[in-house]
Motif scaffolding. Structure first.
Motif, PDB file in Angstrom:
ATOM      1  N   LEU A  92      32.287  52.538 -10.566  1.00 17.69           N
ATOM      2  CA  LEU A  92      32.318  51.086 -10.587  1.00 17.69           C
ATOM      3  C   LEU A  92      33.645  50.620 -11.174  1.00 17.69           C
ATOM      4  O   LEU A  92      34.080  51.116 -12.211  1.00 17.69           O
ATOM      5  N   ASN A  93      34.268  49.665 -10.502  1.00 18.67           N
ATOM      6  CA  ASN A  93      35.540  49.093 -10.952  1.00 18.67           C
ATOM      7  C   ASN A  93      35.530  47.601 -10.658  1.00 18.67           C
ATOM      8  O   ASN A  93      34.693  47.110  -9.909  1.00 18.67           O
ATOM      9  N   TYR A  94      36.497  46.898 -11.212  1.00 21.86           N
ATOM     10  CA  TYR A  94      36.702  45.512 -10.817  1.00 21.86           C
ATOM     11  C   TYR A  94      37.328  45.521  -9.433  1.00 21.86           C
ATOM     12  O   TYR A  94      38.172  46.356  -9.120  1.00 21.86           O
ATOM     13  N   ASP A 132      27.178  48.006 -14.869  1.00 19.80           N
ATOM     14  CA  ASP A 132      27.155  49.461 -14.773  1.00 19.80           C
ATOM     15  C   ASP A 132      25.784  50.007 -15.195  1.00 19.80           C
ATOM     16  O   ASP A 132      25.212  50.869 -14.516  1.00 19.80           O
ATOM     17  N   PHE A 151      30.865  43.773 -17.322  1.00 25.49           N
ATOM     18  CA  PHE A 151      31.070  45.021 -16.582  1.00 25.49           C
ATOM     19  C   PHE A 151      30.081  46.095 -17.045  1.00 25.49           C
ATOM     20  O   PHE A 151      29.445  46.759 -16.230  1.00 25.49           O
ATOM     21  N   SER A 209      40.658  41.902 -13.666  1.00 22.66           N
ATOM     22  CA  SER A 209      39.705  42.305 -14.698  1.00 22.66           C
ATOM     23  C   SER A 209      38.856  41.123 -15.126  1.00 22.66           C
ATOM     24  O   SER A 209      39.270  39.972 -15.065  1.00 22.66           O
ATOM     25  N   TYR A 242      33.185  42.954  -8.319  1.00 22.91           N
ATOM     26  CA  TYR A 242      33.153  44.391  -8.588  1.00 22.91           C
ATOM     27  C   TYR A 242      33.291  45.177  -7.295  1.00 22.91           C
ATOM     28  O   TYR A 242      32.959  44.688  -6.214  1.00 22.91           O
TER      29      TYR A 242
END
Length: 88
Positions: free
Chosen positions: A49-51, A65, A61, A55, A33
């Protein structure tokens, strides 16, 4: 959840706002992440928050979060990793 910080960075933009990111893994999760941080004055922080790369599993995920949203200590650990790279 147990996290492992892989990389962190923070700098100030031309207007003095803080921009940073921390890339991390969570034990047992498929994907890494990336959390990005923004603050105009370094006191109140917005984050996203993102990869980090590819993915992963959406349920994982969402759990990360929620974990970050609920656990101030974990949020601060990720933020501090980025802030500690800031050149004064």
């Amino acid at each position: 959840m147990k996290l492992n910080i892989l990389q962190a960075d923070m700098h100030k933009d031309d207007e003095g706002a803080f921009l940073g990111k921390t890339i991390f893994e969570v034990e047992g999760h498929k994907a890494a992440y990336e959390i990005t941080f923004f603050s105009k004055k370094g006191k109140e922080w917005d984050y996203s928050l993102n990869y980090a790369r590819e993915s992963g599993i959406e349920a994982e995920f969402m759990a990360v979060d929620e974990w970050i949203e609920q656990d101030d200590d974990e949020f601060d650990e990720l933020l501090d990793a980025a802030r500690n790279t800031l050149a004064e």
